[in-house]
Design an enzyme around this catalytic site. Sequence first.
Site, PDB file in Angstrom:
ATOM      1  N   ASP A  92      35.203  46.438  43.614  1.00  0.00           N
ATOM      2  CA  ASP A  92      35.688  45.093  43.910  1.00  0.00           C
ATOM      3  C   ASP A  92      36.456  44.683  42.662  1.00  0.00           C
ATOM      4  OD1 ASP A  92      36.129  42.369  44.171  1.00  0.00           O
ATOM      5  OD2 ASP A  92      34.262  41.997  45.231  1.00  0.00           O
ATOM      6  N   HIS A  93      37.793  44.729  42.731  1.00  0.00           N
ATOM      7  CA  HIS A  93      38.570  44.581  41.495  1.00  0.00           C
ATOM      8  C   HIS A  93      38.381  43.220  40.833  1.00  0.00           C
ATOM      9  CE1 HIS A  93      41.540  42.868  44.365  1.00  0.00           C
ATOM     10  NE2 HIS A  93      41.881  42.113  43.344  1.00  0.00           N
ATOM     11  N   HIS A 138      35.143  39.399  47.423  1.00  0.00           N
ATOM     12  CA  HIS A 138      35.463  38.714  46.168  1.00  0.00           C
ATOM     13  C   HIS A 138      34.733  37.377  46.025  1.00  0.00           C
ATOM     14  CE1 HIS A 138      38.373  41.807  46.100  1.00  0.00           C
ATOM     15  NE2 HIS A 138      39.353  41.180  46.712  1.00  0.00           N
TER      16      HIS A 138
END
Length: 501
Positions: A179-180, A242
């Site tokens: 999950d950047h 996110h």
Amino acid sequence: MSENTKPTALIMIFGATGDLAKRKLFPSLYQLYTKNKLQNFAVIGIARRPLTTEQFQENVKDSVMTFANVDYRIEAFISHFHYHCHDVTSSQSYIELKQLASQINNQYKLKGNCIFYLAMAPEFFGTITNQLKTQGLTNVEGYKRLVIEKPFGTNFETAKALNEQIRTVFQEEEIYRIDHYLGKEMVQNIAVIRFSNALFEPLWNNRYISNIQITSSETLGVEERGRYYENSGALRDMVQNHMMQMVALLAMEPPISLTPEEIRSEKVRLLRSLRPMSQEEVNTYFVRGQYAQGIIHGETVPAYREEANVSIDSNTETYVAGKLMIDNFRWFGVPFYIQTGKRMDRKSTKIVVQFKDMPMNLYYQAEHKLTPNLLVIHIQPKEGITLLLNVKKSGTTTETKSVRLQLANEGTDYINTPEAYEKLLLDSMRGDATNFTHWDEVALSWKFIDTISEVWKKTNDESFPNYPAGSPGPSAADALLAHDGHIWWPIEKIEQEDQEN
């Protein structure tokens, strides 16, 4: 592995000719290389396109020169890259890949350490991992790790089936779900702000905090991702991963240590504390929107339904706002408001913590309402922290004004703030899973989101499109907060007014 240890690994990137590899992975590896964060490493780019290794190296060079801050050693860097033309369904293709991997492992003395990075559609994950095991690529002398991108399933059931497929080959501790957002500097700073400052931690509860707002807005539309977005929407694309991860970091209890296991454990406990919704309650707690034609940066942009590969009567949401309630001792009664959308008035990701008003406001004036204390964590495009306080205006008046105590990661000390993928790639090689999502987190997030998806899938929203491009979003999102006596805090406007005063 300590933070100062340089990792050694063979990185196999499936989908190496795709946009993610071009924009994020190659430039991030280059930055790690020029910062001397890597020791011995090599990359095998794997894709269907027929390329030679020399052609692939030139593609990597073009990518780095376009998307990275090119300094030096570019030729030495691309010499570590090799290419394999691959059919993900062909056993013979994996046999040839194993031979190439063995040759490169010996050439670079990589100790048998392998990272399999699947930068491609999730429907291939099961096929690839099964073939990796069947053809012996997972029989390595060192470690083996699987790095996978979202979306991880489309609901809980598909995510569970996908996870069960992968778990026949890799153990949970070998799976790194990216999950950047968790690699962003200020997201990682959330725990530091909370747990290392005596100013905040004693106040981080329902006695002192009125509400918390998390906003992630974009000015861009769906661009060329219309086909993907039609099956995803803002709820699955942003909220399930996110936004839920930021809520977990903001609200979790202090872990007993900073190990990945303890941090993940507290995040899972928090996600279990989310108040469940019945289907009848969904539209009380959540609002959806879809952008119409509007103006962005002085140019007219099309409505979502006019974008390429989008249905002319699409019911897909491009905006979501919601109220999450956490039923535990610390947070009971404190709403966590989230909003995320495309084609909004600004690109901004930020967290606003609103503290409760003083029990008796000695400085209240009918014409001048006191601004509450706000803690703002700016995540992108600028990074930093702002604390809004009230002070007396100069002169004989007793009127107050808000002032900002601010740290902005924009000075010379922060020029080299690491890009999210740079941090996450290095962590995956070091074996640090702190900033990756555990299956339990994915499962709990999907279970919460699925209730909303099921309701929205069954009903067409006749108000769509309900906000013009270039606006703050649909009016129903303001009404969601107004019902509780709150507003979405216009932080950028407040900061601009402070500067003018």
